[in-house]
Design an enzyme around this catalytic site. Structure first.
Site, mmCIF file in Angstrom:
data_model
loop_
_atom_site.group_PDB
_atom_site.id
_atom_site.type_symbol
_atom_site.label_atom_id
_atom_site.label_comp_id
_atom_site.label_asym_id
_atom_site.label_seq_id
_atom_site.Cartn_x
_atom_site.Cartn_y
_atom_site.Cartn_z
ATOM 1 N N GLY A 143 14.101 1.247 -56.987
ATOM 2 C CA GLY A 143 13.673 1.395 -55.601
ATOM 3 C C GLY A 143 14.110 0.260 -54.703
ATOM 4 O O GLY A 143 13.965 0.341 -53.472
ATOM 5 N N LYS A 144 14.710 -0.790 -55.270
ATOM 6 C CA LYS A 144 15.018 -1.959 -54.448
ATOM 7 C C LYS A 144 16.168 -1.732 -53.473
ATOM 8 O O LYS A 144 16.306 -2.474 -52.499
ATOM 9 C CB LYS A 144 15.313 -3.173 -55.324
ATOM 10 C CG LYS A 144 16.572 -3.071 -56.186
ATOM 11 C CD LYS A 144 16.695 -4.303 -57.083
ATOM 12 C CE LYS A 144 17.906 -4.242 -57.998
ATOM 13 N NZ LYS A 144 17.952 -5.396 -58.919
ATOM 14 N N GLY A 170 20.056 -0.525 -61.405
ATOM 15 C CA GLY A 170 19.054 -1.043 -60.477
ATOM 16 C C GLY A 170 18.641 -0.090 -59.384
ATOM 17 O O GLY A 170 17.626 -0.317 -58.706
ATOM 18 N N TYR A 176 31.414 -8.982 -72.341
ATOM 19 C CA TYR A 176 30.337 -9.551 -71.528
ATOM 20 C C TYR A 176 30.479 -11.052 -71.333
ATOM 21 O O TYR A 176 31.070 -11.723 -72.168
ATOM 22 C CB TYR A 176 28.978 -9.262 -72.180
ATOM 23 C CG TYR A 176 28.607 -7.806 -72.250
ATOM 24 C CD1 TYR A 176 29.267 -6.846 -71.498
ATOM 25 C CD2 TYR A 176 27.571 -7.374 -73.081
ATOM 26 C CE1 TYR A 176 28.898 -5.506 -71.569
ATOM 27 C CE2 TYR A 176 27.209 -6.044 -73.152
ATOM 28 C CZ TYR A 176 27.874 -5.115 -72.405
ATOM 29 O OH TYR A 176 27.518 -3.788 -72.482
ATOM 30 N N LEU A 218 18.237 2.428 -65.658
ATOM 31 C CA LEU A 218 17.810 2.202 -64.270
ATOM 32 C C LEU A 218 18.938 2.424 -63.270
ATOM 33 O O LEU A 218 18.818 2.038 -62.104
ATOM 34 C CB LEU A 218 17.253 0.782 -64.110
ATOM 35 C CG LEU A 218 16.055 0.416 -64.991
ATOM 36 C CD1 LEU A 218 15.542 -0.974 -64.635
ATOM 37 C CD2 LEU A 218 14.953 1.454 -64.863
#
Length: 350
Positions: free
Chosen positions: A247-248, A243, A53, A240
């Site tokens: 819903g984005k 992302g 990362y 999610l």
């Protein structure tokens, strides 16, 4: 915050784990520290990171995330109150991890990785040291929907699991790590590590960090049976779907500053049938009066085989919403609706 036992160990982790892969790329050090402070204040005791990362992996940013966490722990003086997990990369052609050569799960590379991680994290040990992905040539995530090649390819220099496990045995005995964790592993891989450990080769895996979300339930049922019978804890990542379950991105939207707009590397969730499935679950959340992101996180956290849900955020507002799932009541009606949709949709994003 509810704490759950990690595998067969004496460690208890919060049902929500703070993922940190945005620290050092999408989030500054100050923002990372703010997220860590908020999570700990809300009862989270579990932090997950990796030598790879931040994401996306790049030579010029690699290691920033661990440094940010290390600086925070030093400033707060709270290392003994945390369960800290990091990861060593598996087989990779990227040469920046080992100073100009590819990396594999062999002794020299694992020793190099743990010493660098401990230095950046400013600690003498990590609680869970995870193998980020296998040394074997397997599809990313190790759990595809179908077999695409038979027989499966094998690298000429594949590192035997017993050889890798013996190195982890050294790390436990040296006090550099407490427990072994796996990630992006298959049923065969988990069982092979367990079999070798029971032969006395090295530590028994305590946990498995695999993707698990509404559009990728491949952990069920084979891996779930393995983890149940062998007492290996699931640490679920990507709740999610990078992302998409907020819903984005519905209907082709591309918000400025989103991960897709910045990096365009979310192809795991752009497979045939994915868009319709994602929108169906997002609409389902709204029908239950919940934000899609909260609904998706609540689904993962409340599955009985999930020990901890690894959440992530790029803003305090996103993190506040994710942490609020600790108070969400997941109902049988919600579960039945999700299961009925899954019966139709399957796992479009393994």
């Amino acid at each position: 915050m509810e704490k759950r036992r990690l595998g067969r160990t004496d460690i208890f982790v919060s049902k929500i784990c703070l993922g940190t892969m945005t620290f050092g790329e999408q989030n500054t050090e100050a923002e990372g520290h703010q997220q860590l402070d908020l999570a700990i204040d809300r009862g989270v005791n579990f932090i997950d990171t990796a030598e790879l990362y931040p994401i996306p992996p790049k030579a010029e940013t690699q290691g920033r995330t661990e440094r940010i966490i290390g600086n925070w722990m030093k400033a707060r003086g709270n290392r003994d109150k945390l369960v800290l997990a990091t990861k060593v990369v598996g087989r990779t052609a990227n040469e920046w991890f080992r100073g100009g050569r590819p990396s594999r799960l062999v002794r020299a590379d694992i020793m190099d990785a743990i010493d660098k991680s401990l230095q950046k994290l400013q600690t003498d040990y990590v609680d869970i040291y995870q193998i980020h992905f296998p040394d074997r040539l397997v599809p990313w995530g190790s759990n595809p929907n179908r077999v695409n090649e038979w027989p499966a390819k094998r690298a000429d220099d594949e590192t035997p699991i017993a050889e890798t496990l013996a190195v982890f045995d050294e790390l436990v005995k040296a006090g550099k790590i407490r427990h072994l964790g796996l990630s992006n592993e298959s049923s065969w891989g988990v069982m092979k590590f367990i079999a070798e450990s029971e032969r006395g080769v090295g530590p028994r895996p305590a946990s498995l960090q695999n993707a698990y979300n509404l559009v990728n339930r491949t952990f069920e049922v084979n891996l779930a049976e393995v983890c149940d019978r062998e007492e290996v804890s699931l640490l679920a990542y990507s709740p999610l779907a990078q992302g998409y379950l907020t819903g984005k991105y519905d209907d082709g939207a591309l918000p400025a500053g989103s991960r897709k707009q910045l990096f365009d590397r979310l192809q795991r969730y752009e497979t045939p049938g994915a868009a319709d499935a994602l929108k169906a679950y997002n609409n389902m959340a709204r029908q239950f009066g919940m934000e899609p992101a909260l609904f998706a996180n609540a689904f993962v956290t409340h599955q009985p085989f999930v020990t901890s849900n690894i959440i992530g955020a790029t803003s305090i507002e996103q993190l506040e919403l994710a942490l609020s799932l600790a108070e969400v009541k997941w109902t049988e009606e919600m579960q039945q609706a999700v299961d009925a949709e899954h019966q139709l949709r399957g796992n479009p994003c393994p």
